[in-house]
Design a protein around this motif. Structure first.
Motif, PDB file in Angstrom:
ATOM      1  N   PRO A  31     -46.175 -40.614   9.219  1.00  0.00           N
ATOM      2  CA  PRO A  31     -47.032 -41.767   8.875  1.00  0.00           C
ATOM      3  C   PRO A  31     -47.566 -41.660   7.452  1.00  0.00           C
ATOM      4  N   ILE A  32     -47.658 -42.794   6.779  1.00  0.00           N
ATOM      5  CA  ILE A  32     -48.124 -42.865   5.391  1.00  0.00           C
ATOM      6  C   ILE A  32     -49.413 -43.670   5.359  1.00  0.00           C
ATOM      7  N   THR A  33     -50.394 -43.179   4.648  1.00  0.00           N
ATOM      8  CA  THR A  33     -51.685 -43.851   4.569  1.00  0.00           C
ATOM      9  C   THR A  33     -51.540 -45.225   3.931  1.00  0.00           C
ATOM     10  N   ASP A  34     -52.088 -46.225   4.594  1.00  0.00           N
ATOM     11  CA  ASP A  34     -51.936 -47.622   4.159  1.00  0.00           C
ATOM     12  C   ASP A  34     -53.078 -48.006   3.211  1.00  0.00           C
ATOM     13  N   THR A  35     -53.247 -47.253   2.128  1.00  0.00           N
ATOM     14  CA  THR A  35     -54.272 -47.574   1.133  1.00  0.00           C
ATOM     15  C   THR A  35     -53.876 -48.833   0.386  1.00  0.00           C
ATOM     16  N   PRO A  36     -54.766 -49.818   0.223  1.00  0.00           N
ATOM     17  CA  PRO A  36     -54.404 -51.047  -0.498  1.00  0.00           C
ATOM     18  C   PRO A  36     -53.846 -50.724  -1.884  1.00  0.00           C
ATOM     19  N   LEU A  37     -52.616 -51.123  -2.110  1.00  0.00           N
ATOM     20  CA  LEU A  37     -51.938 -50.764  -3.350  1.00  0.00           C
ATOM     21  C   LEU A  37     -52.685 -51.293  -4.563  1.00  0.00           C
ATOM     22  N   LYS A  38     -53.178 -52.525  -4.465  1.00  0.00           N
ATOM     23  CA  LYS A  38     -53.827 -53.127  -5.630  1.00  0.00           C
ATOM     24  C   LYS A  38     -55.141 -52.441  -5.978  1.00  0.00           C
ATOM     25  N   SER A  39     -55.720 -51.702  -5.013  1.00  0.00           N
ATOM     26  CA  SER A  39     -56.990 -51.031  -5.270  1.00  0.00           C
ATOM     27  C   SER A  39     -56.818 -49.734  -6.039  1.00  0.00           C
ATOM     28  N   ILE A  40     -55.605 -49.184  -6.049  1.00  0.00           N
ATOM     29  CA  ILE A  40     -55.376 -47.912  -6.736  1.00  0.00           C
ATOM     30  C   ILE A  40     -54.445 -48.043  -7.930  1.00  0.00           C
ATOM     31  N   ALA A  41     -53.691 -49.127  -8.005  1.00  0.00           N
ATOM     32  CA  ALA A  41     -52.763 -49.300  -9.127  1.00  0.00           C
ATOM     33  C   ALA A  41     -53.531 -49.670 -10.389  1.00  0.00           C
ATOM     34  N   SER A  42     -53.131 -49.096 -11.504  1.00  0.00           N
ATOM     35  CA  SER A  42     -53.775 -49.399 -12.783  1.00  0.00           C
ATOM     36  C   SER A  42     -53.013 -50.465 -13.552  1.00  0.00           C
ATOM     37  N   THR A  43     -52.203 -51.237 -12.836  1.00  0.00           N
ATOM     38  CA  THR A  43     -51.454 -52.360 -13.404  1.00  0.00           C
ATOM     39  C   THR A  43     -51.370 -53.432 -12.328  1.00  0.00           C
ATOM     40  N   PRO A  44     -51.228 -54.695 -12.679  1.00  0.00           N
ATOM     41  CA  PRO A  44     -51.015 -55.710 -11.644  1.00  0.00           C
ATOM     42  C   PRO A  44     -49.762 -55.395 -10.820  1.00  0.00           C
ATOM     43  N   VAL A  45     -49.877 -55.511  -9.512  1.00  0.00           N
ATOM     44  CA  VAL A  45     -48.749 -55.277  -8.613  1.00  0.00           C
ATOM     45  C   VAL A  45     -48.509 -56.544  -7.817  1.00  0.00           C
ATOM     46  N   GLY A  46     -47.247 -56.919  -7.685  1.00  0.00           N
ATOM     47  CA  GLY A  46     -46.953 -58.192  -7.051  1.00  0.00           C
ATOM     48  C   GLY A  46     -45.764 -58.135  -6.123  1.00  0.00           C
ATOM     49  N   ALA A  47     -45.548 -59.236  -5.418  1.00  0.00           N
ATOM     50  CA  ALA A  47     -44.386 -59.433  -4.563  1.00  0.00           C
ATOM     51  C   ALA A  47     -44.091 -60.921  -4.523  1.00  0.00           C
ATOM     52  N   CYS A  48     -42.875 -61.248  -4.117  1.00  0.00           N
ATOM     53  CA  CYS A  48     -42.536 -62.669  -3.984  1.00  0.00           C
ATOM     54  C   CYS A  48     -42.895 -63.154  -2.585  1.00  0.00           C
ATOM     55  N   VAL A  49     -43.073 -64.458  -2.458  1.00  0.00           N
ATOM     56  CA  VAL A  49     -43.430 -65.066  -1.180  1.00  0.00           C
ATOM     57  C   VAL A  49     -42.627 -66.342  -0.959  1.00  0.00           C
ATOM     58  N   GLN A  50     -42.503 -66.696   0.299  1.00  0.00           N
ATOM     59  CA  GLN A  50     -42.030 -68.018   0.692  1.00  0.00           C
ATOM     60  C   GLN A  50     -43.148 -68.698   1.469  1.00  0.00           C
ATOM     61  N   HIS A  51     -43.174 -70.007   1.380  1.00  0.00           N
ATOM     62  CA  HIS A  51     -44.203 -70.779   2.068  1.00  0.00           C
ATOM     63  C   HIS A  51     -44.189 -70.498   3.563  1.00  0.00           C
ATOM     64  N   ALA A  64     -52.184 -60.062   1.027  1.00  0.00           N
ATOM     65  CA  ALA A  64     -53.462 -60.115   0.316  1.00  0.00           C
ATOM     66  C   ALA A  64     -54.118 -58.743   0.232  1.00  0.00           C
ATOM     67  N   ARG A  65     -53.831 -57.873   1.185  1.00  0.00           N
ATOM     68  CA  ARG A  65     -54.408 -56.530   1.174  1.00  0.00           C
ATOM     69  C   ARG A  65     -53.844 -55.684   0.034  1.00  0.00           C
ATOM     70  N   HIS A  66     -52.555 -55.870  -0.268  1.00  0.00           N
ATOM     71  CA  HIS A  66     -51.889 -54.917  -1.163  1.00  0.00           C
ATOM     72  C   HIS A  66     -51.558 -55.462  -2.556  1.00  0.00           C
ATOM     73  N   TYR A  67     -51.428 -56.770  -2.719  1.00  0.00           N
ATOM     74  CA  TYR A  67     -50.878 -57.277  -3.971  1.00  0.00           C
ATOM     75  C   TYR A  67     -51.868 -58.141  -4.731  1.00  0.00           C
ATOM     76  N   SER A  68     -51.844 -57.995  -6.042  1.00  0.00           N
ATOM     77  CA  SER A  68     -52.741 -58.733  -6.930  1.00  0.00           C
ATOM     78  C   SER A  68     -52.010 -59.845  -7.683  1.00  0.00           C
ATOM     79  N   GLN A  69     -50.704 -59.976  -7.467  1.00  0.00           N
ATOM     80  CA  GLN A  69     -49.923 -61.034  -8.122  1.00  0.00           C
ATOM     81  C   GLN A  69     -48.847 -61.488  -7.152  1.00  0.00           C
ATOM     82  N   LEU A  70     -48.517 -62.788  -7.205  1.00  0.00           N
ATOM     83  CA  LEU A  70     -47.409 -63.278  -6.386  1.00  0.00           C
ATOM     84  C   LEU A  70     -46.487 -64.166  -7.206  1.00  0.00           C
ATOM     85  N   THR A  71     -45.222 -64.152  -6.802  1.00  0.00           N
ATOM     86  CA  THR A  71     -44.196 -65.012  -7.381  1.00  0.00           C
ATOM     87  C   THR A  71     -43.583 -65.833  -6.254  1.00  0.00           C
TER      88      THR A  71
END
Length: 356
Positions: A31-51, A64-71
């Motif tokens: 198991p890997i700790t599910d720390t919010p990625l955006k809370s520890i990354a020192s750069t904007p982190v994003g992922a793509c989405v579909q409606h 919304a928990r992990h990413y600070s940018q979306l495409t």
């Protein structure tokens, strides 16, 4: 984006194959700790989405928990927005932009000009000179202008270098406006539409194909000299364990950064290969994580002013375009979260490296 047919891929992207479901139900790693990625990354982190994915509360919460940018994966492209009669459709792009706004997430737009999308409204104007040029400008102004003040950046020109790595692609845009001229115009129109957004030229296989990368860089240099307001360079980083050797990502990032412009890792996924041996899944996932560390490490070695964002092309393995008809890799696991939304070694590599 490699060769995509978004409309035909959506349904199959929503489901896993039996092999993929079995792999997802039995993680091949502790198991890997599910720390919010955006809370520890020192750069904007994003992922793509579909409606459609955003209608799933579990998906929306994980994003919304992990990413600070979306495409938007495809619904901010011409294939969705531009109707056959020349009118525009903004319902889904607006809904995606609203999700970003409500959750304090940066919006990144893709893509304004792509050789692969010649819609009927433009085909009717093929060869009509000024009418075609006016429609080209009007489309870019309408789309980029609609999200002025919210979109932090745009892929203005996408995938201009051919797969042979030597030629630039021919398209309805080059035929009517010129090979370099259509790109120069696109950047000027996008700048007119949104003076504050960072404007990117974006391509794929820049890591795996040094010849293509050299052609791409010469194109960027030529466009800049011609006055195109290019603000950044995007590398899609669709990587493959069968192809991407250690060291290629670091060399590519170093060369792409040579102009001093911001770099966007814009569409990262790492395929386990054409026919992965799932009996060796722990080894494959370790190699995937190691390659992630190399790419993310090369990105983080850039000066802070050149680190625009680090984006993965999908949230969970079950959402990847590689499961669709155009990808034909229905059991692939190319993303940081498995089908159940659990973090994988690839996620841990991102968390460790992007927090540096």
């Amino acid at each position: 984006m490699r060769r995509l047919t978004r409309r035909s891929a959506i349904a199959t992207a929503l489901a896993l194959s039996a092999c993929g479901r079995e792999a997802a139900s039995q993680p091949a790693y502790p198991p890997i700790t599910d720390t919010p990625l955006k809370s520890i990354a020192s750069t904007p982190v994003g992922a793509c989405v579909q409606h459609a994915f955003l209608q799933d509360p579990a998906y929306a919460e994980l994003f919304a928990r992990h990413y600070s940018q979306l495409t938007p994966e495809w619904e901010m492209k011409m294939e969705y927005i531009l109707q056959d009669d020349g009118s525009f459709r903004f319902d889904r792009p607006d809904a995606i932009a609203d999700f970003a706004r409500r959750h304090g997430i940066r919006l990144y737009g893709t893509t304004l000009v792509w050789y692969d999308q010649a819609m009927p409204a433009f085909l009717r104007l093929d060869g009509q000179g000024k009418a075609f040029a006016n429609a080209y400008r009007n489309y870019i102004l309408a789309v980029a202008g609609r999200y002025r003040g919210q979109a932090v950046g745009w892929d203005v020109v996408n995938e201009t270098v051919a797969d042979n790595g030597v030629d630039l692609r021919a398209s309805i845009w080059t035929r009517n406006l010129g090979v370099d001229a259509h790109m120069i115009l696109a950047f000027h129109h996008a700048r007119e539409a949104d003076p504050e957004a960072t404007l990117f030229i974006n391509d794929y296989h820049l890591e795996n194909n040094p010849t293509k990368r050299a052609t791409f860089l010469r194109t960027v240099e030529r466009l800049l000299k011609a006055g195109a307001p290019i603000g950044g360079i995007g590398t899609q980083s669709h990587l493959d364990l069968d192809v991407t050797r250690p060291g290629l990502c670091r060399a590519a990032i170093r060369e792409l950064a040579g102009f001093g412009l911001p770099i966007h890792v814009s569409e990262l996924d790492i395929s386990l290969g054409d026919k992965p041996d799932f009996a060796r899944l722990p080894e494959l996932l370790k190699r995937q994580a190691d390659l992630t560390r190399e790419l993310a490490g090369a990105y983080m070695d850039l000066p802070a002013r050149q680190r625009f964002a680090f984006t993965v092309w999908g949230l969970r393995d079950s959402d990847t375009w590689l499961h669709g008809p155009s990808g034909q890799r229905p059991s692939d696991q190319p993303l940081p979260f498995d089908a159940a939304g659990r973090p994988k070694p690839m996620f841990q590599a991102l968390a460790e490296t992007l927090s540096a």
